[in-house]
Write an enzyme that holds these catalytic residues in place. Structure first.
Site, PDB file in Angstrom:
ATOM      1  N   GLY A  15       0.843  -1.199  -0.087  1.00  0.00           N
ATOM      2  CA  GLY A  15      -0.022   0.075   0.020  1.00  0.00           C
ATOM      3  C   GLY A  15       0.783   1.132   0.006  1.00  0.00           C
ATOM      4  N   PHE A  16       0.191   2.450   0.080  1.00  0.00           N
ATOM      5  CA  PHE A  16       0.759   3.661   0.187  1.00  0.00           C
ATOM      6  C   PHE A  16       1.940   3.838   1.255  1.00  0.00           C
ATOM      7  CE2 PHE A  16       0.164   8.004   1.906  1.00  0.00           C
ATOM      8  CZ  PHE A  16       1.151   8.572   1.470  1.00  0.00           C
ATOM      9  N   ASN A  37      -2.851  -8.383   0.626  1.00  0.00           N
ATOM     10  CA  ASN A  37      -3.833  -9.182  -0.364  1.00  0.00           C
ATOM     11  C   ASN A  37      -4.083  -8.345  -1.717  1.00  0.00           C
ATOM     12  OD1 ASN A  37      -5.507  -7.253   0.904  1.00  0.00           O
ATOM     13  ND2 ASN A  37      -7.009  -8.633   1.308  1.00  0.00           N
ATOM     14  N   THR A  40      -6.437  -2.748  -1.851  1.00  0.00           N
ATOM     15  CA  THR A  40      -6.208  -1.406  -2.063  1.00  0.00           C
ATOM     16  C   THR A  40      -4.802  -1.187  -2.491  1.00  0.00           C
ATOM     17  OG1 THR A  40      -5.968  -0.962   0.018  1.00  0.00           O
ATOM     18  CG2 THR A  40      -8.303  -0.730  -0.737  1.00  0.00           C
ATOM     19  N   ASP A  61      -4.211 -12.891   2.886  1.00  0.00           N
ATOM     20  CA  ASP A  61      -5.212 -12.013   3.463  1.00  0.00           C
ATOM     21  C   ASP A  61      -5.119 -12.312   4.815  1.00  0.00           C
ATOM     22  OD1 ASP A  61      -7.568 -10.922   4.816  1.00  0.00           O
ATOM     23  OD2 ASP A  61      -8.881 -11.561   3.176  1.00  0.00           O
ATOM     24  N   LEU A  78      -0.074  -2.627   9.118  1.00  0.00           N
ATOM     25  CA  LEU A  78      -0.540  -1.755   8.662  1.00  0.00           C
ATOM     26  C   LEU A  78      -1.751  -1.831   7.669  1.00  0.00           C
ATOM     27  CD1 LEU A  78       2.255  -0.276   9.174  1.00  0.00           C
ATOM     28  CD2 LEU A  78       2.227   0.982   7.298  1.00  0.00           C
ATOM     29  N   ASN A 104      -4.623 -12.185  14.402  1.00  0.00           N
ATOM     30  CA  ASN A 104      -3.727 -13.255  13.878  1.00  0.00           C
ATOM     31  C   ASN A 104      -2.317 -12.526  13.918  1.00  0.00           C
ATOM     32  OD1 ASN A 104      -5.588 -14.995  13.066  1.00  0.00           O
ATOM     33  ND2 ASN A 104      -6.109 -13.859  11.356  1.00  0.00           N
ATOM     34  N   TYR A 150     -14.707   1.790   9.969  1.00  0.00           N
ATOM     35  CA  TYR A 150     -13.291   2.063  10.196  1.00  0.00           C
ATOM     36  C   TYR A 150     -12.740   2.646  11.583  1.00  0.00           C
ATOM     37  CZ  TYR A 150      -8.862   4.321   8.565  1.00  0.00           C
ATOM     38  OH  TYR A 150      -7.270   4.625   8.431  1.00  0.00           O
TER      39      TYR A 150
HETATM   40  P1  NAD Z   1      -3.341   1.712   1.408  1.00  0.00           P
HETATM   41  O1  NAD Z   1      -4.829   1.288   1.120  1.00  0.00           O
HETATM   42  O2  NAD Z   1      -2.460   2.233   0.345  1.00  0.00           O
HETATM   43  O3  NAD Z   1      -2.649   0.551   2.355  1.00  0.00           O
HETATM   44  C1  NAD Z   1      -3.371  -0.466   2.822  1.00  0.00           C
HETATM   45  C2  NAD Z   1      -2.757  -2.008   2.447  1.00  0.00           C
HETATM   46  O4  NAD Z   1      -3.229  -2.862   3.050  1.00  0.00           O
HETATM   47  C3  NAD Z   1      -3.223  -2.126   1.003  1.00  0.00           C
HETATM   48  O5  NAD Z   1      -1.911  -2.401   0.191  1.00  0.00           O
HETATM   49  C4  NAD Z   1      -4.135  -3.111   1.026  1.00  0.00           C
HETATM   50  O6  NAD Z   1      -4.113  -4.207  -0.273  1.00  0.00           O
HETATM   51  C5  NAD Z   1      -3.643  -3.783   2.380  1.00  0.00           C
HETATM   52  N1  NAD Z   1      -4.616  -4.861   3.106  1.00  0.00           N
HETATM   53  C6  NAD Z   1      -5.850  -4.355   3.178  1.00  0.00           C
HETATM   54  N2  NAD Z   1      -6.689  -5.304   3.948  1.00  0.00           N
HETATM   55  C7  NAD Z   1      -5.745  -6.397   3.992  1.00  0.00           C
HETATM   56  C8  NAD Z   1      -5.800  -7.708   4.463  1.00  0.00           C
HETATM   57  N3  NAD Z   1      -6.951  -8.430   4.804  1.00  0.00           N
HETATM   58  N4  NAD Z   1      -4.705  -8.683   4.183  1.00  0.00           N
HETATM   59  C9  NAD Z   1      -3.413  -8.168   3.858  1.00  0.00           C
HETATM   60  N5  NAD Z   1      -3.442  -6.976   3.270  1.00  0.00           N
HETATM   61  C10 NAD Z   1      -4.330  -6.014   3.169  1.00  0.00           C
HETATM   62  O7  NAD Z   1      -3.558   2.804   2.813  1.00  0.00           O
HETATM   63  P2  NAD Z   1      -2.685   3.661   3.623  1.00  0.00           P
HETATM   64  O8  NAD Z   1      -2.832   5.021   3.431  1.00  0.00           O
HETATM   65  O9  NAD Z   1      -1.097   3.272   3.040  1.00  0.00           O
HETATM   66  O10 NAD Z   1      -2.766   3.121   5.021  1.00  0.00           O
HETATM   67  C11 NAD Z   1      -1.908   2.197   5.750  1.00  0.00           C
HETATM   68  C12 NAD Z   1      -2.334   2.273   7.125  1.00  0.00           C
HETATM   69  O11 NAD Z   1      -2.423   3.278   7.799  1.00  0.00           O
HETATM   70  C13 NAD Z   1      -4.076   1.588   7.366  1.00  0.00           C
HETATM   71  O12 NAD Z   1      -3.867   0.664   8.448  1.00  0.00           O
HETATM   72  C14 NAD Z   1      -4.414   2.745   7.679  1.00  0.00           C
HETATM   73  O13 NAD Z   1      -5.879   2.627   8.215  1.00  0.00           O
HETATM   74  C15 NAD Z   1      -3.513   3.751   8.211  1.00  0.00           C
HETATM   75  N6  NAD Z   1      -3.818   5.126   8.032  1.00  0.00           N
HETATM   76  C16 NAD Z   1      -3.390   5.663   7.008  1.00  0.00           C
HETATM   77  C17 NAD Z   1      -3.809   7.200   6.935  1.00  0.00           C
HETATM   78  C18 NAD Z   1      -3.061   8.040   5.868  1.00  0.00           C
HETATM   79  O14 NAD Z   1      -3.451   9.188   5.703  1.00  0.00           O
HETATM   80  N7  NAD Z   1      -2.846   7.582   4.692  1.00  0.00           N
HETATM   81  C19 NAD Z   1      -4.116   7.982   8.297  1.00  0.00           C
HETATM   82  C20 NAD Z   1      -4.532   7.042   9.230  1.00  0.00           C
HETATM   83  C21 NAD Z   1      -4.217   5.611   9.199  1.00  0.00           C
END
Ligand code: NAD
Ligand code: UDP
Length: 314
Positions: A15-16, A37, A40, A61, A78, A104, A150
């Protein structure tokens, strides 16, 4: 003396934020196991690491238990969709990844005696009545509203991490991340910075929801990742805010992006989604005190870098 090499699991690593974190951990000489997985995230975010012998990608997952052959020293958890546009479409997945998925990963940490890091969010403060939000604030969350999948699952994940810390003495960390932006976000991710930049670059209308007077405090990704890493090294188990306290209205953000992208887009107004928080601003005194962290990249500089990234992607 050379530092001991650690084996670190990063869930949501494609992810990001996760992929930016994998880059940092690899650059520091660690072995990284990235688990995602791809619900996103995108494999292209870690494409450049796939040939590195210290990097492994596992498509999995985390709501199902993960069996690993190697012993791990640390877990950064994350994995979770994070964009409000997914709160309807992926509500069940979000609830499960932050509850069952977190459990898990906590069990895996226990088994390996690994240090555990949970990515929580400013959303645990909900539509905050206290400005700025410090870690002692309990929040103002609607438990059944459109954002509840969320907000409540992240609150549950914090409670679960604290239970493992208290009951099993697991070595845990919790970060509360405030709106973070930068390279490796998906153009169609739906969050405000990516929407505005991509609308501006294509000279399409910039869509403000509501009056645009609601505020957010935007943190550039390199600052956020630096804060996350420092918190993991610190000896502190309660939640810590990591975000940039400089607060902007959404209208100001739209105008800034339009100007920096040299865009002809018009700014238009659409309905405000239900329960959209009015103000969000972190108090970061605790992170400063604990590990001398403060953000370095101001909004204009961070936006320029992000606009450049999306220009290249176009
Ligand atoms: P993102 O969607 O780019 O990254 C999340 C990643 O988790 C994705 O690659 C997705 O495929 C993976 N994922 C989701 N469900 C999964 C599962 N069941 N098993 C395996 N992988 C799974 O979002 P992000 O912005 O990079 O967020 C990362 C974390 O930081 C998240 O937990 C989010 O709640 C938290 N967060 C981000 C922000 C922000 O501003 N970017 C703010 C608050 C919290
Ligand atoms: N927003 C907007 N236009 C968009 C996307 C979002 O005006 O195209 C607003 C949204 O209503 C919210 C703020 O920008 O007030 C931040 O939204 P985002 O989805 O990035 O995350 P949030 O902070 O709400 O979780």
């Amino acid at each position: 003396m050379a530092r001991e090499q650690k084996t670190i699991l990063v869930t949501g690593g494609a992810g990001f934020l996760g992929s930016n974190l994998c880059d940092l951990l690899i650059a520091k000489g660690n072995k990284v196991i990235c688990v995602d997985n791809l619900i996103t995230g995108r494999k292209q975010n870690v494409q450049h690491l796939l040939k590195n012998r210290n990097f492994t990608f596992i498509k999995h997952d985390i709501t199902a238990p993960l069996k690993l052959n190697s012993k791990i020293d640390e877990i950064y958890n994350l994995a979770s969709p994070a964009s409000p546009v997914d709160f309807d479409r992926l509500s069940e997945e979000i609830l499960l990844v932050n509850s069952l998925g977190t459990k898990n990963m906590l069990d895996l940490a226990l088994k390996n005696k690994a240090r555990f890091f949970e990515a929580s969010t400013s959303e645990v403060y909900g539509s905050a009545l206290k400005i700025p939000q410090d870690e002692s604030y309990w929040g103002n969350v609607n438990s059944i509203g459109p954002r509840s999948c969320y907000d409540e699952s992240k609150r549950f994940s914090e409670a679960l991490v604290m239970a493992y810390y208290r009951k099993y003495s697991l070595d845990t960390r919790i970060v509360r991340i405030f709106n973070t932006y930068g390279p490796k976000m998906r153009a169609d991710d739906g969050r405000v910075v990516t929407n505005f930049i991509n609308q501006a670059l294509h000279n399409k209308p910039i869509t403000i929801y509501g009056s645009g007077q609601q505020t957010r405090s935007f943190c550039y990704v390199s600052d956020e990742i630096d804060g996350i890493w420092r918190l993991m090294q610190a000896n502190y188990n309660l939640p810590v805010n990591i975000g940039n306290p400089n607060e902007f209205t959404i209208l100001e953000l739209a105008q800034k992006i339009k100007e920096l992208a040299n865009s002809k887009s018009e700014i238009i107004f659409k309905p405000l989604p239900k329960d959209d928080p009015e103000r969000r601003k972190p108090d970061i005194a605790l992170a400063k005190k604990l590990f001398n962290w403060h953000p370095k990249v101001e909004l204009e500089e961070g936006l320029k870098r992000t606009i450049e990234y999306f220009r290249e992607q176009k």
